[in-house]
Motif scaffolding. Structure first.
Motif, PDB file in Angstrom:
ATOM      1  N   THR A 112       0.833  -1.203   0.000  1.00  0.00           N
ATOM      2  CA  THR A 112       0.000   0.000   0.000  1.00  0.00           C
ATOM      3  C   THR A 112       0.870   1.257   0.000  1.00  0.00           C
ATOM      4  OG1 THR A 112      -1.731  -1.174   1.204  1.00  0.00           O
ATOM      5  CG2 THR A 112      -1.837   1.225   1.204  1.00  0.00           C
ATOM      6  N   SER A 115       2.223   1.772  -3.457  1.00  0.00           N
ATOM      7  CA  SER A 115       1.154   2.212  -4.353  1.00  0.00           C
ATOM      8  C   SER A 115       0.864   3.701  -4.164  1.00  0.00           C
ATOM      9  CB  SER A 115      -0.110   1.394  -4.100  1.00  0.00           C
ATOM     10  OG  SER A 115      -1.178   1.847  -4.901  1.00  0.00           O
ATOM     11  N   ILE A 116       0.809   4.142  -2.891  1.00  0.00           N
ATOM     12  CA  ILE A 116       0.547   5.561  -2.608  1.00  0.00           C
ATOM     13  C   ILE A 116       1.686   6.432  -3.115  1.00  0.00           C
ATOM     14  CG2 ILE A 116       0.273   7.252  -0.756  1.00  0.00           C
ATOM     15  CD1 ILE A 116      -1.160   5.088   0.864  1.00  0.00           C
ATOM     16  N   ASN A 118       3.878   5.808  -5.491  1.00  0.00           N
ATOM     17  CA  ASN A 118       3.898   5.841  -6.959  1.00  0.00           C
ATOM     18  C   ASN A 118       2.806   6.741  -7.511  1.00  0.00           C
ATOM     19  OD1 ASN A 118       6.057   4.073  -7.072  1.00  0.00           O
ATOM     20  ND2 ASN A 118       4.752   2.252  -7.190  1.00  0.00           N
ATOM     21  N   SER A 119       1.637   6.713  -6.881  1.00  0.00           N
ATOM     22  CA  SER A 119       0.533   7.561  -7.338  1.00  0.00           C
ATOM     23  C   SER A 119       0.869   9.035  -7.174  1.00  0.00           C
ATOM     24  CB  SER A 119      -0.745   7.220  -6.565  1.00  0.00           C
ATOM     25  OG  SER A 119      -1.154   5.895  -6.809  1.00  0.00           O
ATOM     26  N   PHE A 120       1.468   9.388  -6.028  1.00  0.00           N
ATOM     27  CA  PHE A 120       1.871  10.771  -5.815  1.00  0.00           C
ATOM     28  C   PHE A 120       2.968  11.175  -6.795  1.00  0.00           C
ATOM     29  CE2 PHE A 120      -0.436  10.888  -1.825  1.00  0.00           C
ATOM     30  CZ  PHE A 120      -0.726  12.234  -1.666  1.00  0.00           C
ATOM     31  N   GLU A 122       3.603  10.040  -9.818  1.00  0.00           N
ATOM     32  CA  GLU A 122       3.101  10.212 -11.181  1.00  0.00           C
ATOM     33  C   GLU A 122       2.268  11.481 -11.330  1.00  0.00           C
ATOM     34  OE1 GLU A 122       0.964   6.691 -12.022  1.00  0.00           O
ATOM     35  OE2 GLU A 122       2.741   5.390 -12.065  1.00  0.00           O
ATOM     36  N   LYS A 123       1.519  11.824 -10.291  1.00  0.00           N
ATOM     37  CA  LYS A 123       0.567  12.930 -10.414  1.00  0.00           C
ATOM     38  C   LYS A 123       1.153  14.280 -10.032  1.00  0.00           C
ATOM     39  CE  LYS A 123      -4.243  14.106  -9.389  1.00  0.00           C
ATOM     40  NZ  LYS A 123      -5.494  13.670  -8.735  1.00  0.00           N
TER      41      LYS A 123
END
Length: 234
Positions: A112, A115-116, A118-120, A122-123
């Protein structure tokens, strides 16, 4: 005999390993994936009177297929300058959002967390977003996220030093003084005599060598000698 000379955009040209055959297409620089077209053109031979068109290919090294640009040592600095400009533009658009720390409270497994993060990344994490949050995962019984603003010490000084370094790196390959391009140098009055000396050095170290290359190329193509009028301050 040669009837016409045209200069090709290097982005439209590809070559075989030994520069004997060239492939020309505007689709190379446009990165098209459909309707691709290219022309196969042989290298220029001065005694070849039958080939309707050919390419005279000049390069400044013997050990690679393609020439090395004069500014090759400054490519990273040029990219840094582009990123700084993009960062500044998006900082204004985003209301000068500074770095932040985001703390997540609660037990979170490694998958988790990744995942968090990587999401931050990329965005939000690039010069296009002008922000770089720091994520922290803390064990707690509360399921909440806390966002803290971080002050970067001496950011202005670090930015100024980076900007000066990048600018110097961009001018150095061309042996040019920034004042010649209308960029004032701090701490110097840059009088007319100094301007003239800087111009002479730039002319001697950068302009004349390129002019001599052009003269040799014309000699090889047309078998004639040409003279290029030197640049001057008048």
């Amino acid at each position: 005999d040669v009837s016409e000379i045209n200069v090709l955009d290097m982005r439209e040209v590809r070559s075989d390993e030994y520069n004997n055959v060239f492939y020309v297409s505007p689709d190379y620089k446009k990165k098209k994936t459909y309707g691709f077209q290219q022309y196969v053109i042989p290298k220029f031979e001065i005694n070849d009177k039958e080939t309707p068109r050919s390419i005279y290919f000049y390069k400044n090294n013997k050990f690679s297929t393609y020439p090395k640009p004069l500014f090759s040592a400054s490519i990273n600095s040029a990219e840094c300058e582009r990123s700084i400009s993009q960062f500044n533009l998006n900082s204004i658009k985003n209301g000068f959002a500074s770095n932040v720390m985001i703390q997540f409270f609660g037990s979170v497994d490694d998958d988790t967390k990744n995942s968090i993060e990587n999401s931050f990344g990329e965005k939000y994490c690039s010069e296009d977003n002008a922000a770089r949050p720091t994520l922290m995962f803390l064990d707690s019984t509360e399921n909440a996220a806390k966002i803290d603003k971080l002050d970067v010490n001496s950011f202005a000084d670090r930015y100024s030093a980076l900007n000066d370094r990048v600018r110097q790196d961009l001018f150095t390959p061309f042996r040019a003084n920034p004042n010649l391009m209308g960029i004032a140098t701090e701490g110097t009055g840059f009088a007319g005599e100094e301007y003239e000396m800087s111009f002479k050095l730039f002319n001697r170290m950068t302009i004349k060598p390129i002019q001599n290359i052009i003269k040799r190329i014309i000699k090889n193509i047309l078998d004639i000698e040409i003279e290029i009028i030197p640049f001057n301050l008048d």
